[in-house]
Design a protein around this motif. Structure first.
Motif, PDB file in Angstrom:
ATOM      1  N   LYS A 105       0.822  -1.215   0.000  1.00 22.99           N
ATOM      2  CA  LYS A 105       0.000   0.000   0.000  1.00 22.99           C
ATOM      3  C   LYS A 105       0.857   1.266   0.000  1.00 22.99           C
ATOM      4  N   LYS A 145      -2.484   0.629   9.617  1.00 24.68           N
ATOM      5  CA  LYS A 145      -2.603  -0.655   8.902  1.00 24.68           C
ATOM      6  C   LYS A 145      -1.251  -1.204   8.465  1.00 24.68           C
ATOM      7  N   SER A 152      -8.673  -6.482   5.702  1.00 29.24           N
ATOM      8  CA  SER A 152      -8.700  -5.635   6.905  1.00 29.24           C
ATOM      9  C   SER A 152      -7.925  -6.237   8.078  1.00 29.24           C
ATOM     10  N   ARG A 182      -5.170   9.327   7.221  1.00 31.87           N
ATOM     11  CA  ARG A 182      -6.276  10.183   7.661  1.00 31.87           C
ATOM     12  C   ARG A 182      -7.598   9.416   7.520  1.00 31.87           C
ATOM     13  N   GLU A 188     -17.666   4.799   1.418  1.00 31.45           N
ATOM     14  CA  GLU A 188     -16.691   3.826   0.911  1.00 31.45           C
ATOM     15  C   GLU A 188     -17.224   3.168  -0.366  1.00 31.45           C
ATOM     16  N   LYS A 220     -16.816  -7.944   6.404  1.00 25.22           N
ATOM     17  CA  LYS A 220     -16.567  -8.444   5.049  1.00 25.22           C
ATOM     18  C   LYS A 220     -17.114  -9.844   4.838  1.00 25.22           C
ATOM     19  N   GLU A 275      -6.724   1.696  -2.226  1.00 22.80           N
ATOM     20  CA  GLU A 275      -5.800   0.591  -2.488  1.00 22.80           C
ATOM     21  C   GLU A 275      -6.298  -0.234  -3.668  1.00 22.80           C
ATOM     22  N   ASN A 277      -6.546  -4.203  -5.390  1.00 21.02           N
ATOM     23  CA  ASN A 277      -6.502  -5.652  -5.139  1.00 21.02           C
ATOM     24  C   ASN A 277      -6.383  -6.345  -6.483  1.00 21.02           C
TER      25      ASN A 277
END
Ligand SMILES: Nc1ncnc2c1ncn2[C@@H]1O[C@H](COP(=O)(O)OP(=O)(O)OP(=O)(O)O)[C@@H](O)[C@H]1O
Ligand SMILES: [Mg+2]
Length: 313
Positions: A105, A145, A152, A182, A188, A220, A275, A277
């Protein structure tokens, strides 16, 4: 767009899933769904768990291409892609460089930043970091993270500066590279992309509305009250902008085949790339299949489309 390929032309296909990353359980679900879908369309597809068998068996057992349904390290991070490249076996999705970049990331952000794409303010944390200064710089809440994890895992929402050192310790258990970002509170979204190079095309955005503090592992995979909206409810202009940013972010990392780019909005409703995937979830209720379905592509057709875009190296 690639021409449709008859099932037998794919030859013997290995659906690689399982593996030994922290996302093994998720991969078992993705891979079994992909395997069943390909078999339902007459593809000679077989399960292949790289944590149980040596990769050399791909050759000795006559596989001619690989559908990668592994998530996280060792499957989505470029290492497997490198091995398959050396074995001259075509595989789904991104190659070595894009897979490795998207898994990290921090380095994804550096590339996106250099391309002028919007990303949330962030800082790299180490044990020596002045945590109070980071809280001051990024504001609260913020998110801590591991840089190279998924689902997650290891992510902590930090609401007071005093919680930051413990959040760092938690994330650091999963990766030596830890980021603080932040907290973005405007909503989302995620955008799946299909295709390569100039043919890359974004599918409709999905809005994710978790009932938990954030979209964590439980929200999720286990909760049934996480809401997914597709169409997402964005205005036509905002939808077009998010899809364009998704394609730009995808191309900047050099992705191919397919991927999913996650977005967050700020308070003013402006989108930021979160990000990428490169081997997103592929259960029948995962996000990329959801967007594909809204776009008129059933799950099995999506699997076939991804498989048809296999490349070597
Ligand atoms: N800066 C942020 N502001 C607000 N929420 C955030 C932020 N960063 C992460 N989150 C929350 O944490 C979730 C997971 O974050 P992120 O997508 O970065 O991690 P991941 O583990 O790679 O996820 P994935 O399962 O998509 O691979 C997001 O979906 C969001 O709910
Ligand atoms: Mg994500």
């Amino acid at each position: 767009m690639n021409a449709p390929v008859a099932a037998h032309e794919f030859g013997k296909v290995a659906v690689m899933y399982g593996g030994n990353s922290a996302e093994r359980a998720v991969s078992l679900n993705s891979g079994s769904a992909v395997l069943a879908a390909l078999q339902s369309r007459g593809v000679d597809a077989h399960a292949f768990d790289p944590s149980e068998r040596p990769l050399a068996e791909l050759k000795s057992e006559g596989f001619s291409r690989v559908f990668i349904a592994l998530h996280g390290r060792g499957g989505e991070d470029g290492t497997l892609q490198g091995a398959l490249t050396l074995m001259n076996l075509p595989f789904t999705g991104s190659g070595v460089l894009a897979s490795a970049l998207a898994m990290d990331k921090w380095r994804s952000k550096l590339v996106w930043q250099a391309c002028g794409l919007p990303i949330p303010d962030y800082a790299v944390l180490t044990a020596e970091t002045d945590f109070a200064a980071v809280a001051e710089q990024l504001g609260l809440p913020l998110f801590v993270k591991p840089a190279r994890e998924g689902s997650s895992i290891g992510i902590v929402k930090v609401k007071t500066a005093a919680e930051l050192p413990a959040a760092y310790q938690e994330a650091a258990q999963h990766d030596s590279l830890v980021l603080a970002e932040r907290g973005m509170s405007g909503g989302e979204f995620t955008v799946a992309i299909l295709g390569s190079d100039t043919d890359a095309r974004a599918l409709p955005s999905i809005r994710i509305v978790p009932t938990t503090e954030f979209y964590d592992y439980e929200a999720k995979y286990f909760r049934d009250d996480t809401r997914y909206l597709c169409p997402s409810g964005l205005s036509d202009a905002a939808e077009a902008q998010m899809r364009q940013l998704a394609v730009q972010g995808y191309q900047a990392l050099g992705c191919r085949g397919w991927a999913r780019i996650d977005f967050l909005l700020d308070n003013a409703g402006l989108p930021y790339l979160l990000e990428a995937n490169t081997a997103p979830g592929m259960t029948s209720h995962s996000l990329a299949p959801m967007a594909a379905r809204v776009d008129g592509l059933e799950f099995a057709d999506l699997c076939l489309r991804i498989l048809s875009m296999c490349e070597v190296g």
